[in-house]
Design an enzyme around this catalytic site. Structure first.
Site, short mmCIF file in Angstrom:
data_model
loop_
_atom_site.label_atom_id
_atom_site.label_comp_id
_atom_site.label_asym_id
_atom_site.label_seq_id
_atom_site.Cartn_x
_atom_site.Cartn_y
_atom_site.Cartn_z
N LYS A 199 0.87 -1.20 0.06
CA LYS A 199 0.02 0.08 -0.06
C LYS A 199 0.89 1.16 -0.08
CE LYS A 199 -1.79 1.60 3.97
NZ LYS A 199 -1.37 3.22 4.10
N ASN A 200 1.72 1.18 0.88
CA ASN A 200 2.82 2.54 1.09
C ASN A 200 3.71 2.87 -0.06
OD1 ASN A 200 1.25 3.19 3.21
ND2 ASN A 200 2.76 2.40 4.75
N CYS A 246 -5.65 13.07 12.88
CA CYS A 246 -5.58 11.62 12.72
C CYS A 246 -5.97 10.92 14.00
CB CYS A 246 -4.66 10.97 12.13
SG CYS A 246 -3.41 10.45 13.17
N ARG A 259 -0.61 14.92 12.86
CA ARG A 259 0.31 14.52 12.14
C ARG A 259 0.39 15.70 10.81
NH1 ARG A 259 -0.99 8.64 9.72
NH2 ARG A 259 1.17 9.03 8.91
N ASP A 296 4.67 1.11 12.20
CA ASP A 296 3.43 0.58 11.42
C ASP A 296 3.39 -1.13 12.08
OD1 ASP A 296 2.43 2.50 10.05
OD2 ASP A 296 3.15 1.88 8.23
N ARG A 318 -8.69 -0.79 4.82
CA ARG A 318 -7.84 0.23 4.43
C ARG A 318 -6.45 -0.04 3.79
NH1 ARG A 318 -7.26 5.62 7.01
NH2 ARG A 318 -6.28 5.81 5.36
#
Ligand code: UD1
Length: 441
Positions: free
Chosen positions: A46-47, A140, A145, A328, A420
């Site tokens: 994803k990133n 968030c 952030r 993460d 997500r």
């Protein structure tokens, strides 16, 4: 950028809006106690995918991205690009993006608030069109952030950005090369500035940059399109601006966080699993910690095999920019520490407040005490199933891991957060023998 807001996920611009809205009502029911075994394929990262999707704005034409994970975040980025006038077509995991007819430079609040990574379009829009109107992302789930490094860096490149009613606005911009030294290592700001610099006039030097694989790969992809970038993989990147780029044609790298989460799942349940299509070199820090906890890990060619211990040992973990232990993976690691033999300390140095999973893990019986940005976890022999709530992507993953060993049934609601960032996690876990079911609440 990887954050949930408290808002429910919406995806108005895409054909999948219905399913996404339905998914906001979904919950997972997990009955713990099964060991995992078998083989499972890791999805695309994803990133890595999100900035590459934004980077398609840099060059007109048809871009081809393969191995794009099918997640609500990648669909949100597709919606952002569609709002700008791009055409986006998914065929399975292959995504074609036609940016020939981009007709707008506005990324609206309703999309940016659902996914902060939408802000990645700012640099490419300024670089190609000399204009942008991009909503400020706001806060968030786990605190502020900021995007000040993105804005300061772009302004150093002559963007002259203004804030207008919650939007970042640039008009008649001619980006020029600049020297930018980041105060803190930022994945987002490094990607943003690198994308802006490739079409800027002159040379940009970025110091103290992120060297996460997602960033290095983004630079390599842009270089493949004609960008002139030196120093990728080091803390100083030099970008010599070029007049134009060719469209992107690439395959997204494996998701190191999904892969490490699956390894952690075996660390907590025991058993033995082989991950296919993964890159061990991208997750060395997480693998070392899992080994310290008693896992046996064998990296192979594009594969990693892990055997979990009967009970993990306690460890201390401090998050840091790559190649350090990723923020993460902090929440998932805490799930393991919750059942480990001994007392563990987990410190997050990237996001000091990223602990929304703590009260939910406590509902399952975890013994955790928070002291500033550290959590002291006294391992218990068993957790007990209970209803819990997902609060962001990685916090949700931590709850899934804890539920896999908890006695009885755990019901995890609000799993749109999980959707997500994880492609069909429950299907993958079920394939490995877990008792997981998705229901509509
Ligand atoms: C960060 C993580 C990334 C992870 C993502 C989502 C790092 C270095 N980055 O990336 O691996 O995938 O969260 O969980 O581990 N900052 C500022 N001003 C800015 C931008 C950032 O002060 O303009 C600060 C942040 O508050 C944070 C640090 O810099 O303390 C790193 O932020 P950054 O890497 O930009 O965040 P993400 O890109 O979201």
């Amino acid at each position: 950028m990887d954050v949930g807001t408290h808002d429910s996920m919406i995806d108005p611009g895409s054909a999948t809006a219905d399913s996404t809205e339905k998914a906001t009502m979904d919950a997972l029911i997990i009955r713990g106690g099964r060991r995992l075994s078998g083989r499972v394929e890791v999805s695309g990262a994803k990133n890595a995918a999100l900035p590459v999707m934004a980077a398609t704005l840099l060059a007109p034409g048809v871009h081809t991205l393969r191995n794009v994970p099918l997640l609500s975040d990648t669909r949100t980025m597709a919606s952002v690009l569609e709002r700008l006038g791009a055409r986006v077509e998914f065929r399975g995991h292959a995504c074609k993006i036609d940016t020939s007819n981009v007709s707008s430079v506005e990324a609206p609040y309703d999309l940016v608030r659902t996914m902060r990574a939408s802000v990645y379009v700012l640099g490419p829009l300024l670089a190609r069109f000399g204009a942008a109107r991009v909503s400020l992302p706001g806060g968030c789930a786990w605190g502020p952030r900021p995007v000040n490094l993105h804005l300061d860096g772009l302004n150093a490149m002559n963007a002259q950005l203004e804030i207008d009613h919650g939007y970042i606005v640039g008009k008649d911009v001619r980006l020029r090369g600049a020297q930018v030294n980041f105060d803190v290592v930022s994945v987002g700001a490094t990607a943003q500035l690198m994308m802006a610099a490739v079409l800027a006039e002159g040379t940009t030097t970025l110091d103290n940059v992120a060297i996460e694989p997602d960033i290095t790969v983004l630079g390599e992809i842009l270089s493949g399109c004609g960008a002139r970038i030196e120093g990728l993989g080091t803390r100083r990147i030099t970008v010599h601006g070029v007049r134009e780029l060719r469209p992107i044609d690439t395959t997204i790298i494996p998701d190191r966080i999904e892969a490490a989460t699956l390894l952690a799942a075996v660390g907590i349940t025991g058993g033995s699993v082989t991950l296919e299509r993964c890159e061990a070199g991208h997750m060395a820090a997480a693998m070392h910690k899992l080994e310290e906890m008693g896992c046996e890990i064998l990296p192979g060619n594009g594969e990693v095999t892990i055997s979990g211990p009967s009970r993990p040992s306690a460890v201390d973990v401090t998050t840091a920019p790559f190649p350090g232990f990723p923020t993460d993976m902090q929440a998932q690691m805490m799930a393991l520490c919750a059942v480990a033999d001994g007392t563990s300390v987990i410190t997050d140095t990237i996001y000091l407040d990223r602990f929304t999973h703590v009260p939910e893990l406590q509902r399952l019986g975890a013994q955790i005490e928070l002291k500033n940005n550290s959590a002291v976890i006294r391992g218990v022999e068993r957790l007990q199933g209970a209803p819990v709530m997902a609060t962001d992507i990685r916090a949700s993953a931590a709850l899934v891991l804890a539920a896999l060993v908890a006695e009885g049934e755990t019901r995890i609601s609000r799993i749109y957060h999980l959707d997500r960032g994880y492609e069909q996690l429950e299907t993958k876990l079920r394939g490995l023998g877990a008792d997981v079911e998705r229901i509509q609440e």
